[in-house]
Design an enzyme around this catalytic site. Sequence first.
Site, PDB file in Angstrom:
ATOM      1  N   TYR A 141       0.831  -1.211   0.000  1.00  0.00           N
ATOM      2  CA  TYR A 141       0.000   0.000   0.000  1.00  0.00           C
ATOM      3  C   TYR A 141       0.867   1.264   0.000  1.00  0.00           C
ATOM      4  O   TYR A 141       0.464   2.286  -0.548  1.00  0.00           O
ATOM      5  CB  TYR A 141      -0.877   0.044   1.260  1.00  0.00           C
ATOM      6  CG  TYR A 141      -2.198  -0.671   1.172  1.00  0.00           C
ATOM      7  CD1 TYR A 141      -2.295  -1.968   0.699  1.00  0.00           C
ATOM      8  CD2 TYR A 141      -3.363  -0.047   1.598  1.00  0.00           C
ATOM      9  CE1 TYR A 141      -3.504  -2.626   0.656  1.00  0.00           C
ATOM     10  CE2 TYR A 141      -4.589  -0.695   1.559  1.00  0.00           C
ATOM     11  CZ  TYR A 141      -4.654  -1.978   1.087  1.00  0.00           C
ATOM     12  OH  TYR A 141      -5.862  -2.623   1.051  1.00  0.00           O
ATOM     13  N   LYS A 188       2.929 -15.172   2.483  1.00  0.00           N
ATOM     14  CA  LYS A 188       3.174 -15.845   1.198  1.00  0.00           C
ATOM     15  C   LYS A 188       4.690 -16.056   1.115  1.00  0.00           C
ATOM     16  O   LYS A 188       5.358 -15.610   0.172  1.00  0.00           O
ATOM     17  CB  LYS A 188       2.615 -14.951   0.076  1.00  0.00           C
ATOM     18  CG  LYS A 188       2.501 -15.615  -1.267  1.00  0.00           C
ATOM     19  CD  LYS A 188       1.460 -16.718  -1.345  1.00  0.00           C
ATOM     20  CE  LYS A 188       1.619 -17.475  -2.659  1.00  0.00           C
ATOM     21  NZ  LYS A 188       0.872 -18.737  -2.713  1.00  0.00           N
ATOM     22  N   ASP A 220      -3.011 -18.314   0.370  1.00  0.00           N
ATOM     23  CA  ASP A 220      -4.009 -19.003  -0.457  1.00  0.00           C
ATOM     24  C   ASP A 220      -4.676 -20.131   0.342  1.00  0.00           C
ATOM     25  O   ASP A 220      -5.892 -20.279   0.353  1.00  0.00           O
ATOM     26  CB  ASP A 220      -3.390 -19.520  -1.768  1.00  0.00           C
ATOM     27  CG  ASP A 220      -2.058 -20.232  -1.573  1.00  0.00           C
ATOM     28  OD1 ASP A 220      -1.540 -20.265  -0.441  1.00  0.00           O
ATOM     29  OD2 ASP A 220      -1.528 -20.766  -2.573  1.00  0.00           O
ATOM     30  N   ASP A 244      -6.234  -7.202   4.169  1.00  0.00           N
ATOM     31  CA  ASP A 244      -7.388  -6.531   3.567  1.00  0.00           C
ATOM     32  C   ASP A 244      -8.340  -7.578   2.997  1.00  0.00           C
ATOM     33  O   ASP A 244      -9.559  -7.510   3.209  1.00  0.00           O
ATOM     34  CB  ASP A 244      -6.898  -5.576   2.463  1.00  0.00           C
ATOM     35  CG  ASP A 244      -8.040  -4.781   1.871  1.00  0.00           C
ATOM     36  OD1 ASP A 244      -8.911  -4.333   2.641  1.00  0.00           O
ATOM     37  OD2 ASP A 244      -8.068  -4.613   0.635  1.00  0.00           O
ATOM     38  N   ASP A 248     -12.237  -9.136   4.686  1.00  0.00           N
ATOM     39  CA  ASP A 248     -13.530  -9.158   3.990  1.00  0.00           C
ATOM     40  C   ASP A 248     -14.055 -10.583   3.872  1.00  0.00           C
ATOM     41  O   ASP A 248     -15.249 -10.838   4.003  1.00  0.00           O
ATOM     42  CB  ASP A 248     -13.413  -8.521   2.593  1.00  0.00           C
ATOM     43  CG  ASP A 248     -13.671  -7.024   2.624  1.00  0.00           C
ATOM     44  OD1 ASP A 248     -13.387  -6.403   3.672  1.00  0.00           O
ATOM     45  OD2 ASP A 248     -14.155  -6.472   1.617  1.00  0.00           O
TER      46      ASP A 248
END
Length: 372
Positions: A141, A188, A220, A244, A248
């Site tokens: 970001y 990751k 994942d 992020d 959600d």
Amino acid sequence: MKYSIAVIPGDGIGPEVTNQAKKALDAVAEIYDHVFLYKEAQMGACAIDATGNPLPEETIEICKKADAILFGAIGDPKYNDPSLKIRPEQGLLNLRQELDLFCNINPVRAYDQLIKNSPLRREIIKGTDIVIFREITGGIYFGKKEVSKDGKSAFDVCSYTVAQISRITHLAFKAAQSRKNKVTLIDKSNVLETSRLWRKTVTEIAKQYKDVELEHLYADNAAMKLILNPKKFDVILTENFIGDIISDEASVISGSIGLLASSSIGNENALFAPVHGTFPEAKGKDIANPLASILSAAMMLEHLGLHEEANAIERAVEKSLDLNITTEDIKGKNKYAAPTSKVGDFIADYILNQQDSNLNFKNIHMGQSTII
Ligand code: IPM
Ligand code: MN
């Protein structure tokens, strides 16, 4: 006690849901003899419209001076054009940096009353109780970003320092100690150098918390496990971008994103906001779910050390769910949904009157008048 609260309603449904949170706070103030002094500030699309700047200097000042910040939502479809240089979201991102609000805390639990609303099966989600610790001042970001002159390529750099990783890691482990003593680091690290730094740093810090189990998952795989078996998670620790997405995804478990509250904590300041966005289609229609904003206010009270007061709000929210005084998104098989403002009225009224609530529940269900 007197508290100064910076209120940033923001865009879309932000103002209408924040108003309901203020109603709940005003009720708390009355019952528990506090004073909440609200100072309103602009951020996002509304701030661009008014000043050309998504985060006016005045807003930063108001936030710095406040005991806590209550925020609504940010963004407007009219600023979705990717060629635009100034975007509403920059307001929130810059505020996170300005105030160094590095730790986003996002609790996710399955409300019994809402399990029926979740697309996931009851036996999978019942009893879920997770809290996500997401780093929000670093990573992709905030790295250098650029589009080439010919517009045919672009990059966003992802970077993290050990210091950035360490400070949130300690908070996550401390939280785990007062919960189920488990931290899952989601990264990751089979691909990304920054993820390997996270894994190394967190593994080292974990040695100081011998009573807490540390689990590693690739992002994942974690995304899959989160909805296959959410009960296996306790504290999730992760970096900005992965967090992020995971936040959600996790919202599905609660039965509605309309119920998820979050806090963003720094060493000096703290901001409280719903996880949901601006829901532009609902703007001004009095149909958006105010519970996430109301629960954000409860989180804010908790942060201010007002535990009983926070609890009063949470109990009122539970009651509204028990009685099905809920908005369209979670009304289930109910015939009528309550408008945003009426859910807010009910919560405030319940806080003020508790068992003696003078609400006319029957009328609410009939979608007619509300408080008598
Ligand atoms: C959130 C939001 C923000 C983010 C946006 C509005 C910049 O989605 O708080 O999760 O991506 O961090
Ligand atoms: Mn998000």
